[in-house]
Design a protein around this motif. Structure first.
Motif, short mmCIF file in Angstrom:
data_model
loop_
_atom_site.label_atom_id
_atom_site.label_comp_id
_atom_site.label_asym_id
_atom_site.label_seq_id
_atom_site.Cartn_x
_atom_site.Cartn_y
_atom_site.Cartn_z
N ARG A 1 6.17 -0.47 7.08
CA ARG A 1 4.87 0.21 7.03
C ARG A 1 3.74 -0.80 6.89
NH1 ARG A 1 8.45 3.30 3.97
NH2 ARG A 1 8.67 5.46 4.70
N SER A 2 2.59 -0.41 7.32
CA SER A 2 1.41 -1.27 7.23
C SER A 2 1.09 -1.56 5.76
CB SER A 2 0.22 -0.59 7.90
OG SER A 2 -0.08 0.64 7.26
N ALA B 1 0.85 -1.20 0.00
CA ALA B 1 0.00 0.00 0.00
C ALA B 1 0.88 1.24 0.00
CB ALA B 1 -0.90 -0.01 1.23
N ASP B 2 0.56 2.22 -0.88
CA ASP B 2 1.37 3.44 -0.94
C ASP B 2 1.16 4.35 0.25
OD1 ASP B 2 2.39 2.63 -3.40
OD2 ASP B 2 0.72 3.52 -4.48
N ASP B 3 0.00 4.25 0.87
CA ASP B 3 -0.32 5.16 1.97
C ASP B 3 -0.23 4.47 3.33
OD1 ASP B 3 -2.39 3.45 1.52
OD2 ASP B 3 -3.98 4.97 1.74
N GLY B 4 0.61 3.43 3.43
CA GLY B 4 0.73 2.70 4.69
C GLY B 4 1.33 3.56 5.79
N GLU B 5 0.96 3.25 7.03
CA GLU B 5 1.48 3.96 8.20
C GLU B 5 2.76 3.29 8.68
OE1 GLU B 5 -2.15 5.45 10.82
OE2 GLU B 5 -2.29 3.30 10.38
N ASP B 6 3.69 4.10 9.19
CA ASP B 6 4.91 3.54 9.77
C ASP B 6 4.54 2.78 11.04
OD1 ASP B 6 6.20 4.84 7.77
OD2 ASP B 6 7.23 6.31 9.04
N GLY C 1 -3.94 -4.65 5.58
CA GLY C 1 -3.19 -3.57 6.19
C GLY C 1 -2.15 -4.01 7.19
N SER D 1 2.42 -3.91 3.84
CA SER D 1 3.62 -4.17 3.04
C SER D 1 4.23 -5.51 3.41
CB SER D 1 4.65 -3.06 3.25
OG SER D 1 5.19 -3.12 4.56
#
Length: 813
Positions: free
Chosen positions: A345-346, A289-294, A511, A348
């Motif tokens: 990151r989430s 996901a490009d917008d994953g959270e750290d 996610g 991934s």
């Protein structure tokens, strides 16, 4: 034991073994093997002829008896009971039907030198040092001693482990252990070479090294080769022939291009779960996901297998949880890999790759919070940590359960219950899920992992591939945000491989994070994983040592070079007067002599006593207790309430304390300065103790050290499953019992596998006949005689001097 089992190899000892050059002929005539827990035999109805020197690859779907066939050919089926089938239900008693012949003799007779490499790398290792382990087989075959070490060197060179004869086998990675096992059997010059998934744990370079080593061995010796391997592309260029096994015998037999080159047949084989060479590589089934959270940030992380003591770890966790500072470096030891920095990151996938022994598994366990960093840091963001500390190594088992799930290299380490169904339910239960949610999750995982038929089976009785899938399922069941998996696709056919990949892809799409330690390029491609190459730490690098390394100070030097049996006799000689004498002067003279002798020998006696602090404390406490309880005589030295010490009672206490130290010091010096193999050689060759007893004791000693390490691994694995944190006495006892049961299972299984390895490498056959040779020379010279003479002089002189002083007293006086 079957009739004839354990007979020595005929005409294959001594010079005959060296001259062996022809391969063995293998004939199966209606051969079947019935496992006691199966409804049907596997293999069943096997009819095949394998010519001398032929190289054969055996493939087939799970459950057709490929591994069982190899064990039958090695003549060890009555020792190895581990299943290789995916269907385990009650069935008839175990037994053989038909014939399985090697050079016209039943395989169970073991009349031919045969080498078997099992799936588990550590089960291929018998002794504690690399050179001794490789020499073990030729010694049992009575190869002349002067020919053994050239064989050892050649075998180690051929598998890519040159110059390692003096290295500890415990220091090797799984892949290196696999190569060492291959060296151990090739040094025997076998006529029949049996390999059970020999490259499954290896990096690509290791795969090529082992395959080329096998090629060299069979070309040089003319040995017949039979290999079982899921990944067929490794062997198609080497083998002459491919046998495809089905439920009722051989279903396809031909050259590799004949079996795999026919489109319709290749498609049929792929449908059965067989890996077909040249099939299109998997396409990514998921992308990050490009917008994953750290979730995790890793900065200049240095990892090490050397970890603080349990007490130091507990103190560190308390400091972290209370916000107090901790030392920059909590670990004293050698780093396992070069420093690593990355952000996870989430949504991934990250693949940790590198050569065997690079430190991938150690890095994975550190990322999972199960090992303490040697340097640098692992920090969880608030998204992952929540109210817990930012350092994952400070998290408790329950905190790890829903945050980071870990699949270990050895699946059995993390099993907690007595059934597959209960194992999958354990994580969600500890996480507090509702009963309905747990049942739905468990049923879904049973179906998707192909474990429905064994839902009520004990996890420890499953096949290797089933155990691997179950270990993956136990982690997924609790739905942690981060999954760390060590070789999750090991031992899978193509169908079960896709089942695991689909589940991992589903986690990423949800996610979550997937971190895999793997050599599986197809897995990396299918998950669209970011690859992090782990580089091994340069030799000689080290993290600052904060504690002494006592073993190194004693294993080197003059005392370590002395003959092991001589040192044992010296230790015994000093024990006799100490046991018989009760006066303090005799013990003091002997203790003083020991300390002086150790100093002159280049050792550090005081450091040795520091190493032996439990013995020192025990001696002091024994002396104090004796002084308090002994009959008082002479002047009163101390009187305080009930405590009364006199000259006589203090002398009695001092005698006990000094005698305890004097008794312990020679034994400790012997233990730390002596290679057990040297001592075993001396006992068997000079003292004439039975070789079978001595070697079995030596192997048992190594097994004990392995089990000590396994206990700590079990502690770590159960923490990863959310266990071990309870302070409730009843639950604590239950968890300790479960851990002890797990250790018992590990010990029994390892002992069984080790027994198989020893028998295949000639132990019990030639050994029982008294024809064994010994590779290590006995190095006993004039210096050893001087050491023995001085020891006897001290042992006799101490009580004599005490007698002349009028103080000597026997224990019965």
């Amino acid at each position: 034991m079957r009739p004839g089992h354990g007979r020595r190899p005929s005409a294959r000892t001594g010079h005959a073994a060296e001259a062996a050059g022809a391969g063995a002929r293998v004939s199966a005539l209606g051969f079947s093997w019935q496992h006691p827990d199966r409804a049907a035999a596997s293999p069943s109805g096997l009819d095949v002829e394998i010519r001398p020197g032929e190289k054969v690859l055996i493939v087939g779907p799970s459950g057709v008896g490929k591994s069982t066939l190899l064990h039958a050919l090695a003549g060890v089926l009555d020792q190895e009971a581990e299943p290789d089938s995916d269907h385990q239900v009650a069935g008839p008693a175990a037994g053989q039907a038909g014939q399985l012949l090697i050079n016209g003799v039943e395989a169970a007779e073991r009349a031919t030198v045969t080498g078997l490499l099992q799936q588990d790398p550590e089960s291929a290792i018998v002794l504690a040092r690399v050179g001794d382990d490789v020499a073990f087989g030729p010694e049992n075959l009575a190869v002349p001693a002067e020919r053994i070490w050239p064989r050892v060197d050649d075998a180690l060179d051929s598998v890519g482990l040159p110059g390692t004869t003096g290295r500890s086998t415990d220091e090797l990675s799984g892949g290196q252990q696999q190569r060492l096992g291959l060296a151990g059997i090739t040094a025997m010059r076998p006529e029949l070479l049996l390999l059970d998934e020999p490259t499954a744990n290896l990096d690509p370079e290791g795969v090529r090294t082992v395959r080329d080593a096998v090629k060299t061995v069979v070309e040089d010796t003319g040995a017949t080769l039979i290999v079982v391997e899921h990944r067929t592309d490794v062997w198609t260029e080497l083998v002459d022939r491919v046998l495809v096994l089905g439920p009722h015998g051989v279903v396809h037999d031909g050259a590799p291009d004949e079996v795999f080159g026919q489109p319709r047949l290749a498609a049929d084989l792929a449908e059965q779960g067989i890996w077909v060479p040249g099939r299109a590589a998997p396409q990514p089934v998921v992308r990050a996901a490009d917008d994953g959270e750290d979730l995790l940030t890793v900065r200049d992380l240095v990892v090490s297998r050397d970890q603080p003591s349990s007490r130091a770890l507990a103190s560190r966790r308390r400091r972290l949880r209370s916000g107090r500072p901790v030392p920059d470096r909590a670990v004293a030891g050698r780093p396992a890999a070069e420093p690593v920095s990355l952000t996870i990151r989430s949504g991934s996938a990250t693949a940790l790759t590198g050569v065997n022994g690079a430190g991938k598994s150690t890095l994975a366990l550190t990322l999972a919070g199960l090992l303490v960093p040697a340097d640098g840091s692992v920090r969880a963001t608030s998204v992952l940590a929540g109210e817990a500390p930012a350092d994952p190594s400070a998290w408790s088992g329950p905190e790890l359960l829903t945050r980071v799930g870990t699949v270990f290299q050895e699946p059995e380490h993390q099993f907690l219950t007595s059934s597959v169904r209960a194992e999958l339910a354990e994580g969600p239960r500890r996480a507090g899920w509702s009963r309905e949610r747990i049942e739905a999750t468990v049923q879904d995982l049973l179906h998707r992992l192909g474990l429905e038929d064994v839902a009520e089976a004990n996890p420890f009785t499953l096949s290797g591939g089933q155990k691997r899938r179950l270990s993956v399922g136990t982690v997924m069941a609790a739905a942690p945000r981060v999954l760390v998996l060590d070789e999750p696709t090991f031992g899978q056919d193509s169908r079960t491989w896709w089942a695991v990949v689909d589940l991992l892809a589903e986690q990423i799409r949800a996610g979550r994070v997937v971190v895999v330690v793997t050599h599986d390029r197809d897995l990396i491609a299918a998950l669209g994983a970011e690859e992090v190459r782990v580089e091994p730490a340069p030799a000689g690098d080290g993290v600052r040592q904060t504690e002494p390394a006592p073993a190194a100070s004693v294993h080197d030097g003059w005392l370590a070079r002395r003959d092991a049996l001589t040192k044992l006799v010296c230790a015994f000689a000093l024990t006799v007067p100490l046991v018989l004498s009760a006066d303090p002067l005799t013990s003091a003279i002997i203790l003083a002599g020991e300390l002086v002798a150790l100093g002159l020998a280049g050792q550090r006696p005081l450091r040795l006593l520091i190493v032996a602090w439990p013995i020192v404390v025990a001696a002091v406490l024994s002396g104090w207790g004796t002084a308090l309880l002994a009959e008082n005589s002479g002047a009163v030295l101390l009187e305080a309430g009930p405590v009364l010490l006199s000259e006589g009672s203090v002398a009695a206490g001092a005698a006990i304390a000094v005698r305890g130290l004097a008794l312990a010091l020679p034994g400790l010096a012997l233990l730390l300065s002596t290679d057990p193999t040297d001592l075993a050689d001396g006992l068997a060759r000079t003292a004439r103790l039975p070789a079978r007893f001595v070697i079995a004791a030596l192997v048992g000693l190594r097994l004990v050290t392995v089990m000590v390490r396994q206990w700590q691994v079990l502690v770590t694995a159960r923490r990863a499953r959310g266990a071990g944190a309870s302070r409730n006495p009843r639950l604590l006892v239950k968890e300790l019992g479960g851990r002890a049961f797990g250790l018992l299972v590990q010990a029994l299984r390892r002992a069984t596998r080790l027994a198989v390895t020893m028998e295949v490498r000639g132990f019990g056959a030639v050994v029982a006949a008294g024809e064994r040779t010994w590779a290590r020379p006995i190095r006993r010279d004039g210096t050893d005689a001087v050491l023995l003479a001085l020891t006897l002089a001290l042992a006799a002189g101490a009580p004599l001097l005490s007698h002349l002083a009028g103080l000597h007293r026997f224990i019965w006086q």
